[in-house]
Scaffold this motif. Structure first.
Motif, PDB file in Angstrom:
ATOM      1  N   UNK A 103     -48.669 -40.115 -28.696  1.00  0.00           N
ATOM      2  CA  UNK A 103     -48.999 -40.114 -30.124  1.00  0.00           C
ATOM      3  C   UNK A 103     -50.314 -39.368 -30.375  1.00  0.00           C
ATOM      4  N   UNK A 104     -51.329 -39.694 -29.595  1.00  0.00           N
ATOM      5  CA  UNK A 104     -52.648 -39.082 -29.783  1.00  0.00           C
ATOM      6  C   UNK A 104     -52.612 -37.580 -29.484  1.00  0.00           C
ATOM      7  N   UNK A 105     -51.922 -37.221 -28.410  1.00  0.00           N
ATOM      8  CA  UNK A 105     -51.818 -35.810 -28.050  1.00  0.00           C
ATOM      9  C   UNK A 105     -51.067 -35.022 -29.099  1.00  0.00           C
ATOM     10  N   UNK A 106     -49.975 -35.587 -29.598  1.00  0.00           N
ATOM     11  CA  UNK A 106     -49.188 -34.911 -30.634  1.00  0.00           C
ATOM     12  C   UNK A 106     -50.022 -34.679 -31.889  1.00  0.00           C
ATOM     13  N   UNK A 107     -50.890 -35.631 -32.206  1.00  0.00           N
ATOM     14  CA  UNK A 107     -51.747 -35.498 -33.388  1.00  0.00           C
ATOM     15  C   UNK A 107     -52.728 -34.341 -33.234  1.00  0.00           C
ATOM     16  N   UNK A 108     -53.297 -34.216 -32.050  1.00  0.00           N
ATOM     17  CA  UNK A 108     -54.236 -33.119 -31.791  1.00  0.00           C
ATOM     18  C   UNK A 108     -53.528 -31.773 -31.940  1.00  0.00           C
ATOM     19  N   UNK A 109     -52.320 -31.698 -31.404  1.00  0.00           N
ATOM     20  CA  UNK A 109     -51.565 -30.448 -31.500  1.00  0.00           C
ATOM     21  C   UNK A 109     -51.158 -30.152 -32.948  1.00  0.00           C
ATOM     22  N   UNK A 110     -50.717 -31.177 -33.681  1.00  0.00           N
ATOM     23  CA  UNK A 110     -50.303 -30.981 -35.064  1.00  0.00           C
ATOM     24  C   UNK A 110     -51.465 -30.536 -35.937  1.00  0.00           C
ATOM     25  N   UNK A 111     -52.664 -31.054 -35.632  1.00  0.00           N
ATOM     26  CA  UNK A 111     -53.857 -30.669 -36.391  1.00  0.00           C
ATOM     27  C   UNK A 111     -54.285 -29.234 -36.090  1.00  0.00           C
ATOM     28  N   UNK A 112     -53.778 -28.702 -34.979  1.00  0.00           N
ATOM     29  CA  UNK A 112     -54.188 -27.363 -34.570  1.00  0.00           C
ATOM     30  C   UNK A 112     -55.596 -27.354 -33.995  1.00  0.00           C
ATOM     31  N   UNK A 113     -56.029 -28.514 -33.496  1.00  0.00           N
ATOM     32  CA  UNK A 113     -57.380 -28.627 -32.935  1.00  0.00           C
ATOM     33  C   UNK A 113     -57.455 -27.962 -31.567  1.00  0.00           C
ATOM     34  N   UNK A 114     -58.659 -27.537 -31.206  1.00  0.00           N
ATOM     35  CA  UNK A 114     -58.893 -26.959 -29.885  1.00  0.00           C
ATOM     36  C   UNK A 114     -59.821 -27.859 -29.100  1.00  0.00           C
ATOM     37  N   UNK A 115     -59.273 -28.564 -28.111  1.00  0.00           N
ATOM     38  CA  UNK A 115     -60.087 -29.502 -27.325  1.00  0.00           C
ATOM     39  C   UNK A 115     -61.096 -28.776 -26.445  1.00  0.00           C
ATOM     40  N   UNK A 116     -62.289 -29.339 -26.371  1.00  0.00           N
ATOM     41  CA  UNK A 116     -63.312 -28.863 -25.446  1.00  0.00           C
ATOM     42  C   UNK A 116     -63.502 -29.884 -24.325  1.00  0.00           C
ATOM     43  N   UNK A 117     -63.428 -31.169 -24.696  1.00  0.00           N
ATOM     44  CA  UNK A 117     -63.608 -32.259 -23.726  1.00  0.00           C
ATOM     45  C   UNK A 117     -62.470 -33.266 -23.844  1.00  0.00           C
ATOM     46  N   UNK A 118     -61.898 -33.620 -22.714  1.00  0.00           N
ATOM     47  CA  UNK A 118     -60.910 -34.701 -22.658  1.00  0.00           C
ATOM     48  C   UNK A 118     -61.316 -35.629 -21.520  1.00  0.00           C
ATOM     49  N   UNK A 119     -61.739 -36.835 -21.871  1.00  0.00           N
ATOM     50  CA  UNK A 119     -62.195 -37.820 -20.888  1.00  0.00           C
ATOM     51  C   UNK A 119     -61.324 -39.070 -20.990  1.00  0.00           C
ATOM     52  N   UNK A 120     -60.516 -39.281 -19.963  1.00  0.00           N
ATOM     53  CA  UNK A 120     -59.641 -40.465 -19.902  1.00  0.00           C
ATOM     54  C   UNK A 120     -59.932 -41.279 -18.643  1.00  0.00           C
ATOM     55  N   UNK A 121     -61.153 -41.213 -18.167  1.00  0.00           N
ATOM     56  CA  UNK A 121     -61.542 -41.915 -16.944  1.00  0.00           C
ATOM     57  C   UNK A 121     -61.403 -43.433 -17.111  1.00  0.00           C
ATOM     58  N   UNK A 133     -49.472 -37.135 -21.089  1.00  0.00           N
ATOM     59  CA  UNK A 133     -50.409 -36.034 -21.329  1.00  0.00           C
ATOM     60  C   UNK A 133     -49.777 -34.662 -21.165  1.00  0.00           C
ATOM     61  N   UNK A 134     -48.575 -34.622 -20.613  1.00  0.00           N
ATOM     62  CA  UNK A 134     -47.950 -33.350 -20.248  1.00  0.00           C
ATOM     63  C   UNK A 134     -47.926 -32.357 -21.403  1.00  0.00           C
ATOM     64  N   UNK A 135     -47.396 -32.779 -22.558  1.00  0.00           N
ATOM     65  CA  UNK A 135     -47.268 -31.859 -23.692  1.00  0.00           C
ATOM     66  C   UNK A 135     -48.616 -31.351 -24.175  1.00  0.00           C
ATOM     67  N   UNK A 136     -49.588 -32.247 -24.227  1.00  0.00           N
ATOM     68  CA  UNK A 136     -50.927 -31.849 -24.680  1.00  0.00           C
ATOM     69  C   UNK A 136     -51.562 -30.852 -23.725  1.00  0.00           C
ATOM     70  N   UNK A 137     -51.533 -31.168 -22.421  1.00  0.00           N
ATOM     71  CA  UNK A 137     -52.199 -30.311 -21.440  1.00  0.00           C
ATOM     72  C   UNK A 137     -51.582 -28.915 -21.344  1.00  0.00           C
ATOM     73  N   UNK A 138     -50.312 -28.799 -21.683  1.00  0.00           N
ATOM     74  CA  UNK A 138     -49.645 -27.488 -21.637  1.00  0.00           C
ATOM     75  C   UNK A 138     -49.847 -26.688 -22.917  1.00  0.00           C
ATOM     76  N   UNK A 139     -50.304 -27.351 -23.974  1.00  0.00           N
ATOM     77  CA  UNK A 139     -50.332 -26.743 -25.305  1.00  0.00           C
ATOM     78  C   UNK A 139     -51.530 -25.831 -25.532  1.00  0.00           C
ATOM     79  N   UNK A 140     -51.469 -25.111 -26.629  1.00  0.00           N
ATOM     80  CA  UNK A 140     -52.567 -24.204 -27.002  1.00  0.00           C
ATOM     81  C   UNK A 140     -53.826 -24.975 -27.378  1.00  0.00           C
ATOM     82  N   UNK A 141     -53.676 -26.271 -27.676  1.00  0.00           N
ATOM     83  CA  UNK A 141     -54.856 -27.089 -27.975  1.00  0.00           C
ATOM     84  C   UNK A 141     -55.769 -27.246 -26.773  1.00  0.00           C
ATOM     85  N   UNK A 142     -55.243 -26.954 -25.578  1.00  0.00           N
ATOM     86  CA  UNK A 142     -56.054 -27.061 -24.364  1.00  0.00           C
ATOM     87  C   UNK A 142     -56.471 -25.703 -23.803  1.00  0.00           C
TER      88      UNK A 142
END
Length: 566
Positions: A103-121, A133-142
């Motif tokens: 859900x969270x990853x899809x939202x980032x992609x839908x917003x067209x945001x460009x991630x700089x930091x992703x911390x899921x430690x 995380x697969x879809x998010x990490x493969x997307x243009x947002x990353x």
């Protein structure tokens, strides 16, 4: 959630502020967000935030339904860049976490945001979490991703390979799009990646060539994986921080790492602590650092079974490091003479003040280089003073210098893996005899158990088997002498000596790493003689959060699995 709980959440959120850098933080509020109602006020905060480049959610717990409504709010922020989402799923089922992340990853992609930091430690989601995380990490947002922090997630080999596939595809697609991925920081400690996971990631690192900081401590990586990583690091010329602590280089991996160090002149921090580089490996590494590396600030070679010759070589080769602020050679095998020699060298080159404490030195083994590490069956054939002309007493073409006989007293004075092996097949009996009547004393038996188990690591099964055999016999003898009435004393004493409970002896200093004791304890609690009540107490305490237990998560997990089975 009750009205009082909702009121508590509202009060917490009232304290939330957006800082000057447009960061909205809910960090450490302990929010339990199970559903849409629980997250209502938090969603309002996100929606009302005109510019939100960063969102901190650390130290809360997020359910699937709550994640869905938070994601909807996140869709309205195309300027979003930094997801600080460590420790965000405490108490959640492994089936919930991938859905929430999707859900969270899809939202980032839908917003067209460009991630700089992703911390899921510090989210123990394992390979299943990577699925989310697969879809998010493969997307243009990353394509814009610079920092990826996945520390202590339990990825394992499978998760490591899945992560590799995602990053590989992201990089390839970003290059095609003319916006090549330039990841700078990669953190993935305590993930059980082992050689296959490390080798897979090494291929991505080599392709990227943009890394500046890599931290992969405590992953069960040995020489093969270290060599693959070394070759990949050679293509990352701007690498500043290299942390591979608590893996198992051996001198072979250390020498291969040494070969690429001259290509990495921007290094500022090298942490190879507890990597078993040994003397030859330490000498190779220090020679590789000798002439260049003017930016080096910290070098950690602690806990590596380095003798005085190796430590002295390291110290000598630090002479021209003008920016060096810390050299750590603690927990090696220098002995008193070696300590003085190293300190003298550091004083001579004007750097004594940057030498870390050597208070936990394990004592000299009177050996030199790798030749001191002989197999037990060969060592038994060596007679002090014998002519070394027997081919059977040669290893890789080098004669083995006779070592003095190791005794149980020597081992207990300064425990080390090699001393334990050199005690031979009668090691358990020798240690019992050294204890004498003290073997009947639970406290002294546990103290001995701690010394024996301190030499055990996750990777070396031979050492573990030897330590388990010795500790098993000593604890069994103590239990037989005290019977069930001292089950509380036994478990309490073990917990005190591991540092999980505070004892009455204020002078006692618990070990900084209890991986070995936990691994050996996992063997001992399975034995018929071990009291049932002691198991129950250990289970109760070891399942609670504690810094020492948390830092040895893999070993604790193994122990708890066994305890739950009884």
């Amino acid at each position: 959630m009750s009205s009082s709980d909702i009121s508590s959440v509202t009060d917490q959120l009232a304290k939330t502020k957006v800082d000057e850098q447009n960061e909205l933080s809910f960090k450490g509020k302990g929010l339990k967000l199970n559903n849409a109602d629980d997250a209502k006020d938090l969603v309002t905060e996100i929606e009302n935030c005109q510019v939100m480049t960063a969102l901190r959610m650390e130290g809360n717990t997020l359910g699937v339904d709550a994640a869905e409504v938070i994601a909807k709010a996140l869709e309205k922020h195309p300027e979003f860049q930094r997801a600080h989402w460590s420790d965000m799923f405490t108490g959640r089922l492994k089936t919930e976490i991938p859905q929430a992340l999707e859900f969270l990853g899809a939202a980032i992609m839908k917003a067209g945001a460009g991630l700089v930091t992703l911390d899921l430690s510090d989210n123990a989601f394992g390979p299943n979490g990577v699925v989310g995380l697969v879809n998010l990490l493969k997307s243009s947002s990353c394509y814009t991703l610079q920092e990826l922090r996945l520390n202590n997630n339990g990825l394992g080999i499978t998760g490591g390979k899945m992560l590799t596939d995602c990053l590989t595809e992201c990089h390839q697609n970003s290059v095609k799009a003319g916006k090549p991925l330039k990841l700078k920081v990669f953190v993935s400690g305590r993930n059980r990646l082992e050689n296959p996971g490390a080798t897979a990631l090494a291929a991505v690192f080599k392709a990227l060539g943009s890394l500046e900081e890599v931290a992969m401590p405590q992953n069960g990586i040995n020489a093969e994986g270290v060599t693959a990583l070394a070759e990949a690091f050679a293509e990352n010329k701007n690498l500043r921080v290299m942390n591979l602590s608590d893996n198992t280089f051996t001198h072979a991996g250390a020498k291969n790492m040494a070969k690429v160090l001259p290509k990495l002149q921007n290094l500022e921090v090298i942490n190879f602590g507890d990597c078993l580089v040994r003397t030859d490996g330490a000498i190779a590494l220090s020679h590789a650092l000798k002439d260049g590396h003017q930016k080096l600030k910290e070098l950690n070679l602690s806990g590596n079974e380095i003798n005085k010759q190796g430590a002295s070589a390291v110290a000598e080769n630090m002479e021209n490091k003008l920016n060096l602020t810390r050299l750590d050679l603690n927990c090696n095998m220098l002995g008193e003479e070696g300590i003085e020699e190293v300190r003298g060298t550091m004083e001579a080159i004007g750097k004594l003040d940057i030498l870390a404490s050597l208070s936990d030195d394990e004592g000299s083994d009177d050996g030199e280089g790798e030749n001191q590490y002989v197999e037990e069956d060969v060592a038994q054939d060596i007679v002090e003073g014998e002519e070394m002309n027997d081919p059977a007493l040669q290893v890789k073409g080098k004669a083995i210098t006779p070592n003095k006989q190791t005794t149980a007293k020597d081992f207990l004075a300064f425990p080390s893996p090699n001393k334990l092996l050199q005690l031979g097949s009668g090691r358990a009996q020798a240690l019992r005899e050294e204890l004498g009547a003290d073997v009947n004393d639970i406290e002294k038996a546990v103290h001995t158990f701690m010394k024996i188990s301190s030499v055990v690591t996750m990777e070396d099964t031979k050492i573990k088997e030897a330590a388990c055999d010795c500790a098993d016999q000593i604890i069994e003898e103590a239990v037989k002498c005290n019977r069930e009435n001292d089950a509380v004393l036994l478990s309490n004493t073990i917990l005190v000596y591991m540092g999980v409970l505070k004892g009455e002896d204020k002078s006692y200093k618990p070990p900084s790493n209890i991986t070995g004791p936990l691994l050996v304890l996992e063997h001992i609690v399975r034995q018929p003689y071990f009291p049932k009540f002691s198991r129950e107490m250990l289970q109760a305490f070891c399942s609670k959060p504690h810094p020492l237990l948390d830092s040895a998560s893999q070993a604790r997990h193994k122990l708890l699995q066994t305890l739950y089975a009884f």
